[in-house]
Design a protein around this motif. Structure first.
Motif, PDB file in Angstrom:
ATOM      1  N   ILE A  69     -18.814   6.930  -1.207  1.00 27.50           N
ATOM      2  CA  ILE A  69     -17.377   7.239  -1.114  1.00 27.50           C
ATOM      3  C   ILE A  69     -16.558   5.964  -0.918  1.00 27.50           C
ATOM      4  O   ILE A  69     -15.512   5.782  -1.547  1.00 27.50           O
ATOM      5  CB  ILE A  69     -17.134   8.295  -0.002  1.00 27.50           C
ATOM      6  CG1 ILE A  69     -17.585   9.665  -0.532  1.00 27.50           C
ATOM      7  CG2 ILE A  69     -15.691   8.314   0.477  1.00 27.50           C
ATOM      8  CD1 ILE A  69     -17.500  10.814   0.431  1.00 27.50           C
ATOM      9  N   VAL A  70     -17.047   5.057  -0.095  1.00 30.83           N
ATOM     10  CA  VAL A  70     -16.330   3.789   0.101  1.00 30.83           C
ATOM     11  C   VAL A  70     -16.268   3.021  -1.216  1.00 30.83           C
ATOM     12  O   VAL A  70     -15.236   2.447  -1.577  1.00 30.83           O
ATOM     13  CB  VAL A  70     -17.013   2.949   1.214  1.00 30.83           C
ATOM     14  CG1 VAL A  70     -16.506   1.520   1.207  1.00 30.83           C
ATOM     15  CG2 VAL A  70     -16.762   3.592   2.572  1.00 30.83           C
ATOM     16  N   ARG A  71     -17.371   3.051  -1.960  1.00 32.28           N
ATOM     17  CA  ARG A  71     -17.376   2.287  -3.210  1.00 32.28           C
ATOM     18  C   ARG A  71     -16.488   2.946  -4.271  1.00 32.28           C
ATOM     19  O   ARG A  71     -15.909   2.278  -5.107  1.00 32.28           O
ATOM     20  CB  ARG A  71     -18.815   2.090  -3.693  1.00 32.28           C
ATOM     21  CG  ARG A  71     -19.495   0.976  -2.869  1.00 32.28           C
ATOM     22  CD  ARG A  71     -20.914   0.715  -3.256  1.00 32.28           C
ATOM     23  NE  ARG A  71     -21.774   1.802  -2.883  1.00 32.28           N
ATOM     24  CZ  ARG A  71     -22.578   2.456  -3.704  1.00 32.28           C
ATOM     25  NH1 ARG A  71     -22.639   2.133  -4.980  1.00 32.28           N
ATOM     26  NH2 ARG A  71     -23.329   3.436  -3.263  1.00 32.28           N
ATOM     27  N   GLU A  72     -16.377   4.253  -4.219  1.00 32.52           N
ATOM     28  CA  GLU A  72     -15.585   4.957  -5.232  1.00 32.52           C
ATOM     29  C   GLU A  72     -14.075   4.873  -4.949  1.00 32.52           C
ATOM     30  O   GLU A  72     -13.258   4.838  -5.873  1.00 32.52           O
ATOM     31  CB  GLU A  72     -16.038   6.436  -5.272  1.00 32.52           C
ATOM     32  CG  GLU A  72     -15.265   7.344  -6.220  1.00 32.52           C
ATOM     33  CD  GLU A  72     -15.506   7.054  -7.705  1.00 32.52           C
ATOM     34  OE1 GLU A  72     -16.603   6.555  -8.044  1.00 32.52           O
ATOM     35  OE2 GLU A  72     -14.593   7.323  -8.508  1.00 32.52           O
ATOM     36  N   ALA A  73     -13.702   4.831  -3.668  1.00 35.42           N
ATOM     37  CA  ALA A  73     -12.265   4.864  -3.337  1.00 35.42           C
ATOM     38  C   ALA A  73     -11.605   3.527  -3.666  1.00 35.42           C
ATOM     39  O   ALA A  73     -12.227   2.479  -3.585  1.00 35.42           O
ATOM     40  CB  ALA A  73     -12.091   5.157  -1.848  1.00 35.42           C
ATOM     41  N   LYS A  74     -10.306   3.609  -4.000  1.00 31.77           N
ATOM     42  CA  LYS A  74      -9.606   2.354  -4.301  1.00 31.77           C
ATOM     43  C   LYS A  74      -9.410   1.543  -3.019  1.00 31.77           C
ATOM     44  O   LYS A  74      -9.437   0.331  -3.044  1.00 31.77           O
ATOM     45  CB  LYS A  74      -8.262   2.656  -4.954  1.00 31.77           C
ATOM     46  CG  LYS A  74      -8.451   3.213  -6.371  1.00 31.77           C
ATOM     47  CD  LYS A  74      -7.134   3.547  -7.042  1.00 31.77           C
ATOM     48  CE  LYS A  74      -7.393   4.322  -8.329  1.00 31.77           C
ATOM     49  NZ  LYS A  74      -6.362   5.310  -8.627  1.00 31.77           N
ATOM     50  N   TYR A  75      -9.190   2.233  -1.908  1.00 29.77           N
ATOM     51  CA  TYR A  75      -9.037   1.559  -0.614  1.00 29.77           C
ATOM     52  C   TYR A  75      -9.928   2.277   0.399  1.00 29.77           C
ATOM     53  O   TYR A  75     -10.216   3.465   0.234  1.00 29.77           O
ATOM     54  CB  TYR A  75      -7.587   1.639  -0.121  1.00 29.77           C
ATOM     55  CG  TYR A  75      -6.607   1.029  -1.085  1.00 29.77           C
ATOM     56  CD1 TYR A  75      -6.336  -0.335  -1.052  1.00 29.77           C
ATOM     57  CD2 TYR A  75      -5.972   1.818  -2.046  1.00 29.77           C
ATOM     58  CE1 TYR A  75      -5.449  -0.903  -1.954  1.00 29.77           C
ATOM     59  CE2 TYR A  75      -5.086   1.256  -2.958  1.00 29.77           C
ATOM     60  CZ  TYR A  75      -4.824  -0.107  -2.901  1.00 29.77           C
ATOM     61  OH  TYR A  75      -3.947  -0.668  -3.784  1.00 29.77           O
ATOM     62  N   PHE A  78       0.806  -1.224   0.000  1.00 33.44           N
ATOM     63  CA  PHE A  78       0.000   0.000   0.000  1.00 33.44           C
ATOM     64  C   PHE A  78       0.843   1.280   0.000  1.00 33.44           C
ATOM     65  O   PHE A  78       0.534   2.251  -0.677  1.00 33.44           O
ATOM     66  CB  PHE A  78      -0.946   0.000   1.218  1.00 33.44           C
ATOM     67  CG  PHE A  78      -1.808   1.230   1.295  1.00 33.44           C
ATOM     68  CD1 PHE A  78      -2.870   1.417   0.424  1.00 33.44           C
ATOM     69  CD2 PHE A  78      -1.544   2.227   2.236  1.00 33.44           C
ATOM     70  CE1 PHE A  78      -3.656   2.567   0.480  1.00 33.44           C
ATOM     71  CE2 PHE A  78      -2.320   3.375   2.295  1.00 33.44           C
ATOM     72  CZ  PHE A  78      -3.383   3.535   1.419  1.00 33.44           C
ATOM     73  N   VAL A  79       1.922   1.283   0.769  1.00 36.82           N
ATOM     74  CA  VAL A  79       2.702   2.524   0.887  1.00 36.82           C
ATOM     75  C   VAL A  79       3.707   2.698  -0.263  1.00 36.82           C
ATOM     76  O   VAL A  79       4.322   3.759  -0.385  1.00 36.82           O
ATOM     77  CB  VAL A  79       3.457   2.611   2.235  1.00 36.82           C
ATOM     78  CG1 VAL A  79       2.500   2.605   3.398  1.00 36.82           C
ATOM     79  CG2 VAL A  79       4.459   1.496   2.361  1.00 36.82           C
ATOM     80  N   ASN A  80       3.847   1.686  -1.091  1.00 37.61           N
ATOM     81  CA  ASN A  80       4.816   1.805  -2.191  1.00 37.61           C
ATOM     82  C   ASN A  80       4.486   3.020  -3.058  1.00 37.61           C
ATOM     83  O   ASN A  80       3.345   3.207  -3.464  1.00 37.61           O
ATOM     84  CB  ASN A  80       4.795   0.555  -3.077  1.00 37.61           C
ATOM     85  CG  ASN A  80       5.346  -0.639  -2.342  1.00 37.61           C
ATOM     86  OD1 ASN A  80       5.703  -0.514  -1.166  1.00 37.61           O
ATOM     87  ND2 ASN A  80       5.411  -1.785  -3.010  1.00 37.61           N
ATOM     88  N   GLY A  81       5.481   3.809  -3.312  1.00 34.11           N
ATOM     89  CA  GLY A  81       5.293   4.969  -4.195  1.00 34.11           C
ATOM     90  C   GLY A  81       4.639   6.162  -3.515  1.00 34.11           C
ATOM     91  O   GLY A  81       4.438   7.201  -4.133  1.00 34.11           O
ATOM     92  N   VAL A  82       4.305   6.045  -2.222  1.00 35.41           N
ATOM     93  CA  VAL A  82       3.656   7.183  -1.526  1.00 35.41           C
ATOM     94  C   VAL A  82       4.721   8.018  -0.818  1.00 35.41           C
ATOM     95  O   VAL A  82       5.419   7.527   0.067  1.00 35.41           O
ATOM     96  CB  VAL A  82       2.626   6.675  -0.482  1.00 35.41           C
ATOM     97  CG1 VAL A  82       2.099   7.830   0.360  1.00 35.41           C
ATOM     98  CG2 VAL A  82       1.490   5.934  -1.167  1.00 35.41           C
ATOM     99  N   ASN A  83       4.828   9.283  -1.212  1.00 39.73           N
ATOM    100  CA  ASN A  83       5.790  10.166  -0.546  1.00 39.73           C
ATOM    101  C   ASN A  83       5.124  11.322   0.170  1.00 39.73           C
ATOM    102  O   ASN A  83       5.743  12.030   0.945  1.00 39.73           O
ATOM    103  CB  ASN A  83       6.787  10.738  -1.564  1.00 39.73           C
ATOM    104  CG  ASN A  83       7.691   9.642  -2.062  1.00 39.73           C
ATOM    105  OD1 ASN A  83       8.106   8.783  -1.275  1.00 39.73           O
ATOM    106  ND2 ASN A  83       7.960   9.616  -3.354  1.00 39.73           N
ATOM    107  N   ARG A  84       3.870  11.558  -0.130  1.00 39.74           N
ATOM    108  CA  ARG A  84       3.158  12.662   0.528  1.00 39.74           C
ATOM    109  C   ARG A  84       1.673  12.341   0.565  1.00 39.74           C
ATOM    110  O   ARG A  84       1.210  11.423  -0.127  1.00 39.74           O
ATOM    111  CB  ARG A  84       3.414  13.969  -0.209  1.00 39.74           C
ATOM    112  CG  ARG A  84       2.904  13.946  -1.634  1.00 39.74           C
ATOM    113  CD  ARG A  84       3.267  15.196  -2.381  1.00 39.74           C
ATOM    114  NE  ARG A  84       4.431  14.978  -3.225  1.00 39.74           N
ATOM    115  CZ  ARG A  84       5.271  15.944  -3.566  1.00 39.74           C
ATOM    116  NH1 ARG A  84       5.096  17.169  -3.142  1.00 39.74           N
ATOM    117  NH2 ARG A  84       6.285  15.678  -4.352  1.00 39.74           N
TER     118      ARG A  84
END
Ligand code: G6P
Length: 594
Positions: A369-375, A277-283
């Motif tokens: 919103i839950v259905r639209e979000a990827k996570y 999940f955190v891969n590629g997340v910097n901000r």
């Protein structure tokens, strides 16, 4: 905000409608109505004000046997809260309820009026019914007439329509506003949220944007994406408390235990997210409205100080149209109690369109919103009935705090000792949200002195600034008094001009974070004669009044303890002013229009 219910079956339809609308009442509304079609008679009742008025109006009405019905609670957008503007809107043979906004209604209305159609209301909704009845005359069947009608509309909508031309059916359409359809043996129910359906249906379908159709008692199984639905009707009792808001304030200790369950371990935290999940997340970029925005702003301080992750926070309605720059290494977090807030939902869609990693922090599973979000991560606060959000806020802050630790743990940004210290602080924060009866009594007494000034400032520094914003918002929402939240250091740049003895200033003075700084800011206000109420662990000489919280070892426990004080202060002032705490004027619990 507006609520919709619909029913096909044999029960007394008036009662089904009224009890469904009662379940939606907490969301806020200013008028209500129902239409029942049974034995070829279409009957409509509408009133302004509370549902009791509608119940009185239709108390002698009965409709036995099979039939269909639609009902609505309205939160005025186009046209005042009058009986004529209340839904359902009806024509010669049909009746409609609608949530959302028809943006091109004027164009349609002008055309229909030029053809001689008479409009009764000032609403955007009324065009739907006249357009449908016109289409009925020209189309080969009623479904084509309904589809043509819907295809002429621009805007957001959840629509239910009944007509004498098809007396056993409900026509439905969804675009942008939530709409569910559920079934049990021999019955079909529609609603704009799951609350009125719990305990009544065993299967549900969350309709998607673009869905248009017609439902009769046999056609539920033709839908795709049918899910099982279980659950008892949630207890909607106040359990001896005067208001749901009061009950929800007291519940926070238990709620937060649910929020952290399975997520806090001895030396680390764990969340229901994939390993990469955190891969590629910097901000991080956070987007939300109202109380959820205040929770997001609190998270910024936690994410940056404790978890070492760069974070920005934007109000969703400002984000949408600002042509925001979205960096690909951002995690886009939306926060929403209801999961239906239109601005937040649209901001989320924009982020998805830009291929950001999106995460919803939400209280309602299966919400838009839950259905639209990827996570998504659920706050587990249970149904919140008070329009002024309390337990939703604390559960959001708690979950965001855990999320910050989770990300920095995965990215090795903080040490094991730091993680352990935060876990200890999370655990003792659960104690900090227990309502202390001494503090509640003190606030009951104090509230009588804080009723008649010319306004309130709530001040705090760092993470106590968003808490000050939330304290001011609570007071404003339910007492209708003017209140502003400010960073303590900002007072001297303008707001202090308002200081005099009629200005009430609530100062949040945590022992463990910038105590001397906020003390100075409070002193500056005191020197200009403002009436000062401080919330702190210890006495000091700046205060006119003081609310002492218990002794805690770190600032986050103080944060949660002070949050309880602010929620109770708003509650007690509003009660003294005689206001309807759970359903304050002009407000809606779930804001499904932009
Ligand atoms: C409305 C409610 C507020 C809430 C805001 C955002 O204005 O009255 O209490 O904070 O919407 O709602 P959400 O459901 O997205 O958290």
């Amino acid at each position: 905000m507006c609520g919709i219910v619909g029913y096909i079956g044999n029960k007394e339809k008036k009662e089904v409608m009224l009890s469904g609308l009662r379940e939606l009442e907490y969301r806020g509304y200013d008028s209500a109505g129902i239409s029942v079609l049974s034995s070829d008679v279409l009957s409509t009742f509408k009133t302004t004000g509370k549902l009791i008025n509608l119940e009185n109006k239709c108390k002698d009405f009965k409709s036995s046997g099979f039939g269909v019905a639609i009902g609505h609670t309205r939160w005025a957008t186009h046209g005042k809260a009058t009986e004529i503007n209340a839904h359902p809107h009806f024509g010669e043979t049909s009746s409609v309820v609608h949530n959302g906004i028809i943006e091109n209604f004027l164009e349609i209305k002008t055309k229909l009026e030029s053809e001689g159609k008479i409009f009764l209301s000032q609403t955007d909704t009324e065009v739907i019914i006249h357009l449908f009845e016109e289409n009925l005359n020209i189309c080969s069947n009623y479904l084509e007439a309904f589809k043509n009608t819907i295809n002429s509309l621009i805007g957001s909508y959840a629509i239910l329509l009944i007509t004498k031309s098809a007396p056993d059916k409900i026509f439905y359409a969804k675009n942008g506003s939530p709409l569910l359809v559920g079934a049990s043996k021999d019955e079909i129910y529609f609603a704009s949220s799951s609350t009125p359906l719990i305990g009544l249906i065993d299967r549900v379908c969350y309709l998607e944007d673009g869905d248009i159709g017609v439902m009769d008692i046999d056609s539920f199984n033709d839908l795709t994406n049918i899910q099982p639905m279980s659950g008892e009707k949630m207890s909607s009792q106040k359990d001896g408390y005067r208001y749901f808001m009061e009950k929800e304030i007291y519940e926070q200790h238990k709620i937060l235990q649910d929020t952290i369950r399975g997520r806090i371990l001895d030396n680390n935290v764990n969340l229901e997210l994939p390993d990469d999940f955190v891969n590629g997340v910097n901000r991080i970029l956070i987007c939300a409205c109202g109380t959820s925005y205040n929770a997001g702003l609190s998270a910024k301080y936690l994410f940056e100080r404790e978890a070492k992750i760069k974070t920005d926070v934007v109000i969703a309605s400002e984000f949408r149209y600002a042509e925001p720059i979205m960096e690909k290494d951002s995690l886009f977090i939306v926060i929403s109690q209801s999961g239906e807030t239109a601005d937040t939902l649209e901001a989320l869609k924009l982020a998805n369109k830009n291929n950001l990693k999106t995460l919803a922090i939400c209280n309602v599973d299966n919400s838009s919103i839950v259905r639209e979000a990827k996570y998504s991560l659920l706050t587990r606060a249970g149904i919140e009935k008070g329009v002024a959000s309390t337990k939703a806020f604390s559960s959001q802050v708690m979950l965001l705090w855990i999320l910050g630790i989770y990300i920095s743990q995965r990215k090795n940004l903080i040490s094991k000792t730091q993680i352990k210290a935060q876990i200890a602080s999370i655990k003792s924060s659960l104690e900090a949200v227990k309502v202390n009866s001494y503090i509640h009594d003190k606030l009951k007494k104090l509230s009588k002195r804080y009723l008649h000034g010319h306004g309130f400032f709530f001040i705090g520094r760092d993470i106590f600034y968003p808490l000050a914003l939330e304290g001011a918002l609570k007071l404003k929402e339910i007492s209708y008094l003017h209140a502003e939240g400010y960073p303590g250091g900002e007072m001297k740049h303008g707001p202090i001009a308002l200081a005099d003895s009629e200005l009430f200033c609530v100062s949040l003075m945590p022992k463990h974070l910038l105590y001397d700084k906020i003390k100075n800011n409070t002193q500056e206000l005191s020197a200009r004669d403002a009436t000062i109420c401080i919330v702190a662990q210890e006495y000091n000489d700046v205060a006119d009044d003081i609310v002492l919280i218990d002794k805690f070892d770190s600032y986050m426990e103080e944060f949660f303890a002070m949050m309880i004080v602010l929620q109770l202060l708003a509650l007690e002032i509003a009660i003294r002013l005689g206001n309807d705490v759970d359903m304050p004027r002009n407000l809606a619990k779930s804001v499904t229009v932009e």
